[in-house]
Design a protein around this motif. Sequence first.
Motif, short mmCIF file in Angstrom:
data_model
loop_
_atom_site.label_atom_id
_atom_site.label_comp_id
_atom_site.label_asym_id
_atom_site.label_seq_id
_atom_site.Cartn_x
_atom_site.Cartn_y
_atom_site.Cartn_z
N GLU A 26 0.85 -1.18 0.00
CA GLU A 26 0.00 0.00 0.00
C GLU A 26 0.89 1.23 0.00
O GLU A 26 2.08 1.16 0.33
CB GLU A 26 -0.89 0.03 1.26
N HIS A 83 -4.98 6.69 -0.23
CA HIS A 83 -4.13 5.51 -0.11
C HIS A 83 -4.68 4.36 -0.93
O HIS A 83 -5.83 4.36 -1.34
CB HIS A 83 -3.87 5.15 1.35
N HIS A 85 -5.22 0.19 -1.84
CA HIS A 85 -5.49 -1.14 -1.28
C HIS A 85 -5.08 -2.18 -2.31
O HIS A 85 -5.13 -1.91 -3.51
CB HIS A 85 -6.98 -1.31 -0.99
N PHE A 90 -12.22 0.43 0.13
CA PHE A 90 -13.16 0.70 1.23
C PHE A 90 -12.35 1.21 2.40
O PHE A 90 -11.12 1.10 2.42
CB PHE A 90 -13.91 -0.58 1.64
N SER A 92 -11.19 0.70 5.88
CA SER A 92 -11.11 -0.36 6.88
C SER A 92 -11.12 0.23 8.29
O SER A 92 -10.97 1.45 8.45
CB SER A 92 -9.83 -1.16 6.68
N ASP A 95 -8.06 1.98 8.83
CA ASP A 95 -8.06 3.29 8.14
C ASP A 95 -8.78 4.34 8.99
O ASP A 95 -8.35 5.49 9.07
CB ASP A 95 -8.75 3.19 6.78
ZN LIG Z 1 -6.88 1.11 3.89
#
Ligand SMILES: [Zn+2]
Length: 153
Positions: A26, A83, A85, A90, A92, A95
Motif C-alpha cells: 500500500e 491511499h 489497497h 473501502f 477499513s 483506516d
Molecule cells: Zn486502507
Amino acid sequence: MTLLVPREIVARTIDILRRGGAEKCEAVVLWLGSGPRGAERIAEAYRPDQIADKDFFRIPSAAMKDLMGHLRRTRLHVTAQVHSHPGRAFHSEADDEWAIVRHRGALSFVVPRFGAGSTVANFMDQTAIYRLSDDDRWIEVPDEEVLHTVELA
Ligand SMILES: [Zn+2]
C-alpha cells in the motif's frame, strides 16, 4: 463547496501509489491545499516517509515531524489523504483509526488494486471517497455527490 484537484496532482498520486504496488505494498499520499475548508485547491501531492506492507501503512513520528515543517514552510494544509489497497476500495477499521486527516469534512480516498487500473480520467469513478462526519465517523460519499465534492482542474 468543491475541492479542486489539478489533473497533474492526480497523475502524480497514481504514480506514487503504483510505485508502492510494484513492491506489493500500500502507499499513502497527502493532498496539500490552500483555501477555505471543503473548497481548497490542491497544490501538492505529498508522499510522506512511510512504512507499508500489502495491507497497511503507517507514517512514523519522524515523518510526521517532517510533514509539519513542510506545512509551515509552504503554508499549505493537509486537505485529504489518498491511499491504495491491494483489492477492493473501502475504509477499513484500521483506516478509520489511523487516518491522518481528522478535521470535520476531511476527505479520504481509497484506490483499489494499488492503482493498477487508475487513470486521471477514471480516478474519481474507481476511487472510494469517504468524508469525516460531524460525529467523527467516516461515511462514503455517494456517487451522485462526488461531482459536487471533488472537481478536476
Ligand atoms: Zn486502507
